[in-house]
Design a protein around this motif. Structure first.
Motif, PDB file in Angstrom:
ATOM      1  N   LEU A   1      47.641  49.449  44.347  1.00 15.85           N
ATOM      2  CA  LEU A   1      48.560  49.287  45.478  1.00 15.85           C
ATOM      3  C   LEU A   1      47.954  49.851  46.754  1.00 15.85           C
ATOM      4  O   LEU A   1      47.441  50.966  46.774  1.00 15.85           O
ATOM      5  N   ILE A   2      48.029  49.059  47.806  1.00 16.99           N
ATOM      6  CA  ILE A   2      47.723  49.546  49.151  1.00 16.99           C
ATOM      7  C   ILE A   2      48.987  49.373  49.975  1.00 16.99           C
ATOM      8  O   ILE A   2      49.851  48.585  49.607  1.00 16.99           O
TER       9      ILE A   2
ATOM     10  N   GLU B   1      45.105  54.369  43.936  1.00 18.90           N
ATOM     11  CA  GLU B   1      44.664  55.098  42.763  1.00 18.90           C
ATOM     12  C   GLU B   1      43.987  54.134  41.794  1.00 18.90           C
ATOM     13  O   GLU B   1      44.529  53.083  41.491  1.00 18.90           O
TER      14      GLU B   1
ATOM     15  N   TYR C   1      45.247  43.388  43.015  1.00 23.75           N
ATOM     16  CA  TYR C   1      46.193  43.919  44.006  1.00 23.75           C
ATOM     17  C   TYR C   1      47.596  44.071  43.427  1.00 23.75           C
ATOM     18  O   TYR C   1      48.455  44.692  44.029  1.00 23.75           O
ATOM     19  N   HIS C   2      47.804  43.469  42.265  1.00 30.67           N
ATOM     20  CA  HIS C   2      49.080  43.639  41.589  1.00 30.67           C
ATOM     21  C   HIS C   2      49.219  45.088  41.104  1.00 30.67           C
ATOM     22  O   HIS C   2      50.298  45.673  41.132  1.00 30.67           O
ATOM     23  N   ASP C   3      48.116  45.651  40.675  1.00 28.93           N
ATOM     24  CA  ASP C   3      48.157  46.991  40.085  1.00 28.93           C
ATOM     25  C   ASP C   3      47.504  48.062  40.953  1.00 28.93           C
ATOM     26  O   ASP C   3      47.739  49.245  40.754  1.00 28.93           O
TER      27      ASP C   3
END
Lengths: 771, 287
Positions: A697-698, A680, A693-695
């Protein structure tokens, strides 16, 4: 042709070098060169703003700085407009920025640290403008508040509009027993490729022009587009596609975002320049999957036959056109794989201040499929029918027409029914309906879902052919020269397998020269799941030309007509008489001495396609089909969905290399799960809030189950050995399958993904309130 | 440019801190601070890497305390028999980041960083942990409940190091539990964290400590819940927690606010239920 390698699990040639870290990516090449200048660009802290002034004077005097550039410093002849389809994006913004990835200026310096320090000293004053983010509102806003004079769309807020009109849906909706009317929403998504966009651009001091090294989807397109941008003859640009650390469609034009800046600096300085995005820049600047809002109306009778659809899809185009075939695809795939007699399906892409929407695995089909498959589940619920049976009842079989008028042909391989049945069987669909199969009295509720799709192979627009070059070496080995890229999909393995079987040689004799415009011919992009089919066919044709020549020469050696000769395992022999075998190397050497050319061009074009006036068409000659089935557990106290099983049955025509086919299936399903439940992007005033990538999310390995794959083979008469394509299709039906399982588990339909805990809890609360 | 120090004993480290004070950054695993330094959020003159200080290593249980040294990593905790008895702690630690983070990350760092969504710190708060701080002049012990001033702010003075985290040993009837709500199963910051340590006596809750993470600027004890459940039967207490949003949770306006309002009580109840289960099993062991 004897299929010795085709259909076998051949290890990818790049696998070992990649897992041992020996493979060189573009950034590795840059690290090992000490003659490079390093680039850093300056991006605005706004999603929409007017540029009032730019002052580069302080930056120019910073240590190590060789060049500072803005739009006014671009080399003569540069149009300052580029793009994968149509040029509309500036290298450097001139008066206005329309998203936060618009570069305003750039620095080339001796070290990266110097370039960064200097870029930070460029002073820009902006007048902030309101950011426009809702395409539904914007499409009625004329003139567009975003582009004052777009090179293609002018003042229109709409980038592209497409409509299929197949009959008049009015009467069908009036007579229908059931009319479903729903809005579906699917989000933007980042490709999350591991390797940030990166390039080296080196001017050619001998003949002029320049060479680009960077991960690419389409070296020949990049050559053409970069030459056009800088006003150079196309022959003067060479593009070498390095091994890509993931692309998923994004690098089709995100690679331009770095190479345009680096090329401008390289041309200005006459020096090689490297430019690599930070992860933050990848998130903010590069293209995203198009977010869509789809208004889908469906008319059906009480037996569950679909009578008509009426669809209006609004596509978030973002700031620039990029790959904008989306409206065509949105209207084309609006009816899924079903026989539908009457259709009105419109799709429009609308400019916003978001990152530009670009190609991303599936290119609009996952969005359209989410809506259509969502409707199928609503219809099943409405009629009390089994969702699987409803699908089996409606799928288009040989002779049936899809909503846009295309007639399905058996010879192109129609494996959807088999996919649905095998997927249903594997997931245990029969049990789903049994009362008490799941104990859903507790807080965790389980459910199963299924969804199906079709996916056309190739771009669907003409011309869409491929050429390749095959060169025999005098020792009986071969160079196979293709412009396609190795993106991790297994190009090298598939091309080697096809060439080795077509030439009658062992795999070790084949070298694939790939993704270099100086060593390959036009073959279209490595996108649209097309390479195996298109380039595979071109390869077969080149190999046929060469084997004909060599067998023609061998007639004189073996004293037998060539129709009775064969090449097997590097030997030329009379068919069925291995004792006559002569090494192919000797035949090639003899042919060379006899002045027979050792190279051949192979070509392949699919049937040409045209739109009818009402936009009914049969754009796609061959479809890959599939059915995705999942089993999920919904924690109703936390809203967390665990995908416990996920499987895909896909009709790929013929699996050239089952290992890489399964790899694509597993990867696509994983990416699909991410898009369905997790990924998202949060935008605020045209700025991305979660640009790391901290916020963002995969899924991790812990968030996905072991992916189950079932290969189904209904060959297409157009494919090499019947092969279709599998790059994009695996992602297409994951979201509707998960939505369907959520409905099975909770009795609730959610028409918007991702099904994050927040969205799930909201839906459960709504249900509680309703009860 | 900062100077880099890697002292080998505690005294050396403490004198460096005394010298550089606010301009020193203490680094061990570096999973937070290295990112801050590389982004320029923190600009120290001295980086003091404490991983090589032998006095600060080791986990031991003595004098009624589990003592976790100031350089002990999560992975060492997961491998420690003494830590295994604290099931809630093990559960919290095993959910931190990823294996790579757990190899370098430390609970002392987790306390020192004072982030709002700290798994290990949240559990330690429920366990009644104390922080042992040392400077050149001597040692002091601060209850973890008093350790935080706010987000990123603690009682640690710039010349002090966390030398140990002490947790009272478990008595018969006690159990611990931890529950985190996160959007994915690894490498994610939790959205709601809840820790619990309780004493079960004849099927009733004699005492409970409940901690909350990710709901306020810093981790907090939910005293209102603790008081309410004391004396209730296990089932009553659990029922109460399931329907009660803790008044200590100070939710900010955010995209997740409504979600947290909906889910917090379930998370607390789950941590509590795990602690109950642990207590019941452990008293079985004692009998």
């Amino acid at each position: 042709m004897k299929e010795k390698y085709i259909g076998q699990r051949v290890t990818r040639p790049d696998a070992l070098a990649k897992v041992t870290g020996q493979a060189q990516f573009a950034a590795d090449i840059a690290v090992h060169r000490d003659d490079l200048l390093h680039a850093k660009a300056l991006y605005p802290p706004y999603g929409h703003a007017r540029i009032l002034s730019i002052d580069t004077s302080e930056a120019e005097h910073m240590p190590g700085v060789v060049c500072v550039m803005t739009a006014k410093d671009l080399p003569a002849g540069c149009t300052n407009k580029y793009g994968a389809d149509e040029p509309d994006k500036p290298i450097f913004a001139e008066n206005k920025i329309v998203y936060e990835g618009d570069a305003v200026a750039a620095v080339a310096a001796e070290t990266l640290a110097q370039a960064e320090a200097a870029a930070a000293k460029i002073r820009v004053t902006y007048e902030s403008l309101p950011a426009y983010e809702d395409p539904r509102e914007l499409r009625e806003t004329y003139p567009s508040p975003i582009h004052e004079n777009h090179p293609i769309s002018g003042q229109s807020p709409v980038s592209l509009s497409a409509t299929v009109r197949n009959g008049d849906p009015g009467p069908a909706f009036e007579q229908a027993d059931v009319v479903l009317d729903h809005w579906y929403r699917t989000p933007m998504a980042d490709h999350a490729y591991l390797e940030p966009d990166v390039c080296i651009v080196e001017p050619d001091p001998v003949q002029g022009g320049f060479t680009i090294w960077s991960p690419q989807h389409a070296v020949q397109n990049a050559k053409q587009d970069m030459a056009k941008l800088f006003g150079l003859p196309q022959s003067k640009v060479r593009v070498i596609g390095t091994l890509a650390g993931g692309g998923f469609g994004g690098k089709e034009d995100s690679t331009y975002d770095v190479s345009t800046v680096a090329a401008a600096l390289a041309m200005k300085t006459g020096k090689p320049v490297s430019f690599e995005f930070t992860r933050d820049e990848v998130f903010r600047n590069t293209g995203k999957r198009h977010a869509e809002q789809i208004h889908h109306r469906l008319a059906a009778d009480k037996e569950g036959n679909i009578l008509a659809i009426d669809v209006d899809a609004v596509i978030d185009k973002g700031a620039y056109r990029s790959v904008d075939i989306l409206p065509y695809r949105g209207s084309y795939y609006a009816g899924g794989p079903y026989k539908i007699p009457v259709s009105h399906a419109k799709a429009e892409s609308v400019f916003t201040n978001h990152p530009y929407g670009c190609a991303f695995r599936g290119l609009g089909v996952p969005q359209a499929t989410f809506a259509m498959e969502g409707q199928m589940d609503y219809l099943a619920a409405e009629l009390g029918m089994d969702p699987l049976q409803l699908r089996l009842k409606n799928i288009a079989r040989a002779g049936d027409r899809l909503h846009m008028g295309q007639v399905m042909l058996e010879e192109r391989g129609l494996g959807l029914e088999e996919c649905l049945l095998k997927a249903a069987d594997a997931i245990g669909w029969k049990d789903r309906a049994k009362t008490g199969y799941y104990d859903n009295r507790g807080t965790v509720k389980r459910g199963k879902g299924i969804a199906c799709f079709l996916y056309g192979i190739g771009t669907g627009s003409s011309p869409d052919g491929a050429h390749c070059l095959v060169q025999a070496q005098r020792d009986g080995s071969f160079n196979v020269q293709v412009s396609q890229s190795e993106l991790g999909q297994g190009l090298l393995a598939a091309m080697s397998q096809i060439a080795a079987d077509a030439l009658g040689v062992t795999l070790d004799k084949i070298q694939v020269d790939y993704a270099d415009t100086a060593a390959s011919l036009l073959a279209g992009p490595t996108t649209s799941s097309r390479s195996t089919m298109y380039v595979g066919n071109a390869l077969l044709s080149a190999c046929k030309i060469l084997t004909d020549r060599f067998l023609g020469y061998a007639e004189g050696v073996l004293r037998v007509g060539k129709s009775n000769l064969a090449i097997e395992d590097n030997m030329v022999m009379v068919k069925g008489k291995p004792e006559t075998a002569v090494p192919l190397a000797e035949i090639v050497e003899g042919a060379y001495t006899a002045q027979i050319p050792l190279a051949a061009i192979g070509s392949w074009y699919p049937p040409r396609v045209f739109f009818n006036e009402d936009m009914t068409n049969d754009q796609m000659h061959t479809y890959t089909f599939g059915a995705c089935a999942v089993e999920i557990a919904v924690d109703t106290e936390t809203g967390i969905i665990a995908v416990e099983r996920c499987l895909l049955a896909a009709d790929v025509g013929k699996a050239i290399n089952p290992d890489t086919v399964e790899g694509q299936m597993q990867g696509g399903l994983t990416q699909g799960i991410g898009w369905s439940v997790m990924e998202e992007i949060f935008m605020e005033n045209g700025r991305m809030k979660n640009h790391s990538y901290h916020d963002y999310l995969i899924p991790t390995a812990m968030d996905v189950p072991d992916m189950e794959t079932i290969i189904v083979e209904h060959p297409s008469d157009l494919g090499p050995c019947g092969a279709k394509g599998i790059g994009e299709p695996p992602l297409v039906a994951t979201a509707p399958a998960i939505r369907s399982a959520f409905w099975d588990a909770t009795g609730i339909f959610i028409d918007e993904i991702p099904l994050t805990p927040v969205r799930v809890m909201k839906a459960l609360k709504r249900k509680d309130c309703a009860e | 440019m900062a100077e880099f120090f890697r002292p080998e004993d505690l005294q050396q480290a403490l004198s460096l801190l005394a010298e550089y004070r606010e301009k020193a950054a203490v680094v061990n695993g570096g999973s937070d601070i290295v990112e801050d330094i590389s982004k320029g959020k923190v600009k120290p003159d001295a980086i003091v890497s404490i991983g090589g200080i032998r006095e600060l290593g080791g986990i031991r249980e003595d004098g009624g305390m589990l003592r976790i040294g100031g350089t002990v990593t999560y992975r060492q905790m997961l491998a420690s028999d003494a830590c295994q008895r604290f099931r809630g702690l093990i559960r919290a630690v095993s959910q931190v980041g990823s294996p790579a983070i757990r190899i370098v990350g430390t609970p002392a760092g987790n306390l020192g960083t004072a982030a709002p969504a700290a798994d290990c710190a949240t559990m330690l708060l429920a366990l009644g942990a104390q922080v042992v701080l040392q400077c050149g002049e001597g040692q002091r012990t601060v209850p973890l409940t008093d350790f935080y001033y706010g987000r990123g702010k603690t009682q640690r003075r710039p010349d002090e190091l966390i030398v140990s985290i002490d947790v009272p040993s478990l008595a018969p009837g006690e159990g611990t539990g931890y529950y985190r709500v996160a959007r994915r199963k690894a490498q994610d910051i939790g959205k709601i964290l809840a820790g619990c340590r309780l004493t079960l006596e004849n099927g009733a809750v004699r005492e409970a400590k409940i901690s909350l993470g990710a709901l306020n600027a810093c981790i907090v004890r939910a005293r209102s819940l603790e008081e309410a459940v004391a004396g209730k039967t296990a089932a009553e207490a659990l029922g109460y927690l399931k329907r009660t949003f803790p008044e200590e949770a100070g939710l900010r306006e955010s995209y997740f606010r409504e979600y947290k309002e909906q889910v917090t009580s379930s998370a607390v109840a789950r941590a509590f239920a795990l602690a109950l289960e642990d207590a019941a099993e452990r008293s079985g062991l004692w009998q």
